[in-house]
Design an enzyme around this catalytic site. Structure first.
Site, PDB file in Angstrom:
ATOM      1  N   CYS A 283       0.855  -1.189   0.000  1.00 27.97           N
ATOM      2  CA  CYS A 283       0.000   0.000   0.000  1.00 27.97           C
ATOM      3  C   CYS A 283       0.893   1.241   0.000  1.00 27.97           C
ATOM      4  CB  CYS A 283      -0.886  -0.026   1.245  1.00 27.97           C
ATOM      5  SG  CYS A 283      -1.770   1.503   1.578  1.00 27.97           S
TER       6      CYS A 283
ATOM      7  N   CYS B 207      -4.208   7.129  -0.706  1.00 26.25           N
ATOM      8  CA  CYS B 207      -5.546   7.025  -1.296  1.00 26.25           C
ATOM      9  C   CYS B 207      -6.635   7.576  -0.380  1.00 26.25           C
ATOM     10  CB  CYS B 207      -5.853   5.575  -1.636  1.00 26.25           C
ATOM     11  SG  CYS B 207      -4.686   4.837  -2.790  1.00 26.25           S
TER      12      CYS B 207
ATOM     13  N   THR C  91      -4.103   4.870   7.878  1.00 26.65           N
ATOM     14  CA  THR C  91      -3.012   4.465   6.994  1.00 26.65           C
ATOM     15  C   THR C  91      -2.008   5.592   6.791  1.00 26.65           C
ATOM     16  OG1 THR C  91      -4.500   2.949   5.854  1.00 26.65           O
ATOM     17  CG2 THR C  91      -2.465   3.545   4.718  1.00 26.65           C
TER      18      THR C  91
ATOM     19  N   GLU D 129      -0.179   1.524   9.702  1.00 23.57           N
ATOM     20  CA  GLU D 129      -1.358   2.185  10.220  1.00 23.57           C
ATOM     21  C   GLU D 129      -1.064   2.633  11.647  1.00 23.57           C
ATOM     22  OE1 GLU D 129      -1.825  -0.733   8.555  1.00 23.57           O
ATOM     23  OE2 GLU D 129      -2.904   0.024   6.814  1.00 23.57           O
TER      24      GLU D 129
ATOM     25  N   HIS E 229     -13.656   4.998  -1.865  1.00 22.67           N
ATOM     26  CA  HIS E 229     -12.554   4.170  -1.374  1.00 22.67           C
ATOM     27  C   HIS E 229     -12.711   2.717  -1.821  1.00 22.67           C
ATOM     28  CE1 HIS E 229      -8.907   4.061   0.797  1.00 22.67           C
ATOM     29  NE2 HIS E 229      -9.325   3.265   1.764  1.00 22.67           N
TER      30      HIS E 229
ATOM     31  N   TYR F 150      -9.963   0.170  -4.417  1.00 22.08           N
ATOM     32  CA  TYR F 150      -9.369  -1.123  -4.081  1.00 22.08           C
ATOM     33  C   TYR F 150      -9.192  -2.006  -5.314  1.00 22.08           C
ATOM     34  CZ  TYR F 150      -9.227  -0.886   1.008  1.00 22.08           C
ATOM     35  OH  TYR F 150      -8.888  -0.578   2.301  1.00 22.08           O
TER      36      TYR F 150
ATOM     37  N   CYS G 240      -5.312  -1.165  -6.408  1.00 17.98           N
ATOM     38  CA  CYS G 240      -4.179  -1.591  -5.579  1.00 17.98           C
ATOM     39  C   CYS G 240      -4.197  -3.092  -5.331  1.00 17.98           C
ATOM     40  CB  CYS G 240      -4.148  -0.816  -4.276  1.00 17.98           C
ATOM     41  SG  CYS G 240      -5.633  -0.953  -3.258  1.00 17.98           S
TER      42      CYS G 240
ATOM     43  N   GLU H 176      -6.568  -5.886   5.233  1.00 17.88           N
ATOM     44  CA  GLU H 176      -7.105  -4.641   4.695  1.00 17.88           C
ATOM     45  C   GLU H 176      -8.191  -4.906   3.661  1.00 17.88           C
ATOM     46  OE1 GLU H 176      -5.058  -1.727   1.772  1.00 17.88           O
ATOM     47  OE2 GLU H 176      -4.387  -1.145   3.774  1.00 17.88           O
TER      48      GLU H 176
END
Length: 498
Positions: A101, A105, A192, A256, A291, A295, A298, A444
């Protein structure tokens, strides 16, 4: 300042005066030199470098009509479906560069969410939040800031609303209103990249009632603000990142953390929602869909890394062309491209929510995307582990490989086909282990942007069951109303009704 290089980003994190950052129980004075945070710093840095690298330059840059300059896409406001598609493609491409990650984002989605929500509020006769947001947006884009989006509260007792909590600070709230701003208290969890950002955008995590008004707040503050504390969380195999150059793969990772606000001052010009509890629900709806759409990029990008590693390991032991291995690899491709395709559908079917833009994803397809992501990465990882063999969890360390007493034995028995060395195999095993058994690809995928149950709630709200029933009744030659004329049986989301 405009577009920043990766080095300029790193330099901007030095010499903090106020924020307290803790890693493994110890205070970190300089986040740019901390070995625990270094892999995360490199991943963040990649988002800035991408704007200057030939293979990602076009995806990583966008033109801003707000400052009339070219900017990093991670601070861009989407201007149409093409931008939403470019987002997904950029995230997939950056996953290939980082293997993890890259942490920008959530802040990006927060910007676009506030653009829409403050725009809707302005259309309803409350322009002040819009004016503040535009001022903030210009600053973010001109300075190319790294942003963290902070949504998930500590939440305390899950069955209770914010105002009902035995700990009143279980949700971030306003504890004092002053002439020049507000004082906030509380914490946001699982944020994050939070230790390595310039600014934090805080948003409500759920729909609110009138009694929850003090909790209905959205604002932005520099991370380096008095009263801000960050406690960085642990991850699987996190200390291994500092172990050599083989066991330490991948060289980049993310983090995180828990960010705590202890009576932090926020000036009015950085407050984008205050006591407007009716808008908390629509804000969450808009952000969540943004969001969940992202995903697709990524997670499919990390899926590519895993597929490539599994294929290479199959080659190393001479089974890549065997039918059962080919079947597993192609199944992984199907699962990976399904996630990606859903994200592209959510992007191309984007919706314009404001008179002056406000492009949003298709909420049904965005939630379908995330629901696929909550399932398919686990199956992709399982298939990869099947191909790699049990050695993915039991391989010797690189220190065994480098020990002169046993090096020749490890090399002899770890090697497969002569084309590849024992070190090649160990490197690829560690890459597969660190990517496929990770927070970024597994945990995640379930909990980021909402758990699977959250997506199912959206499905039930958006799908027109009655419309489907009227179609079935007509085809069964039963009496009833005329079926809807639309090809998709989707109801309007809450934000579309406003």
């Amino acid at each position: 300042m405009g577009l920043r290089t990766g080095e300029q980003y790193v330099e901007g994190l030095r010499n903090r005066r106020h924020v307290k950052v803790y890693v493994m129980g110890k205070r970190v004075e300089d986040v740019t030199t901390n070995l625990f945070l270094k892999p995360s710093l490199l991943s963040f840095k990649a988002t800035f470098d991408a704007a200057f690298q030939e293979d990602t330059r076009d995806l990583a840059r966008a033109y801003s009509p707000f400052i009339n300059e070219e900017i990093n896409r991670f601070v861009h406001i989407h201007q149409g479906p093409q931008d939403l598609v470019a987002k997904v493609k950029l995230l997939r491409a950056l996953s290939h560069k980082t293997g993890t990650c890259f942490q920008r984002c959530v802040g990006w989605d927060a910007l676009n969410t506030l653009y829409i929500i403050t725009g809707k509020m302005a259309e309803k006769g409350k322009p002040i939040y819009r004016e503040r947001f535009f001022q903030y947006l210009e600053e973010v884009q001109r300075r190319d800031l790294a942003l963290a989006g902070a949504m998930t509260d500590a939440r305390g007792v899950r069955s209770l609303r914010p105002h009902e909590q035995p700990n009143p600070d279980a949700y971030v709230r306003v504890v004092e209103e002053r002439d020049d701003g507000i004082i906030v208290r509380g914490a946001k969890a699982n944020i994050t990249g939070v230790a390595l950002v310039d600014e934090v955008i805080v948003m409500p995590t759920r729909a609110m009632t009138e009694k929850d008004a003090p909790y209905a707040v959205a604002f932005a503050v520099p991370l380096d603000s008095p009263g801000v504390t960050v406690v960085v969380g642990r991850q699987i195999n996190d200390v291994r990142k500092a172990e050599g150059d083989i066991d330490g793969l991948p060289y980049m990772s993310h983090h995180e953390g828990l960010i705590i606000f202890e009576d932090v001052f926020v000036p009015w010009d950085r407050v984008f929602l205050y006591q407007e509890w009716q808008w908390a629900g629509p804000l969450v709806e808009v952000f969540s869909a943004f969001h969940r759409q992202g995903y697709a990029g990524c997670k499919s990008g990390l899926g590519d890394v895993i597929i490539g590693a599994a294929y290479n390991l199959a080659k190393q032991i001479g089974v890549a062309d065997k039918p059962n291995i080919v079947d597993k690899l192609t199944e992984m491709v199907f699962l990976n491209e399904s996630m990606y395709s859903a994200g592209l559908a959510a992007s191309w079917e984007g919706k314009k929510l404001l008179k002056d833009g406000g492009w949003w994803v298709n909420p049904m397809y965005a939630n379908v995307t995330k629901h696929l992501v909550s399932r398919f990465p686990y199956e992709i990882a399982r298939l990869a582990h099947d191909i790699a063999g049990g050695i993915i969890g039991t391989a010797p360390s690189e220190f065994d490989l480098k020990n002169s007493e046993i090096k020749h034995l490890v090399e002899k028995y770890l090697q497969g086909v002569p084309e590849f060395t024992a070190e090649d195999r160990l490197r690829m095993l560690r890459l597969l282990e660190n990517v496929s058994i990770s927070v970024g690809f597994l945990i995640e995928s379930v909990h980021g942007a909402g758990s699977p149950a959250a997506q199912k709630i959206v499905f039930s709200r958006l799908y027109d069951f009655q419309g489907a029933e009227t179609i079935a009744r007509r085809l069964a030659r039963m009496r009833g109303p005329e079926p809807p004329g639309a090809s998709e049986l989707h109801r309007k989301s809450e934000i579309e009704k406003l």
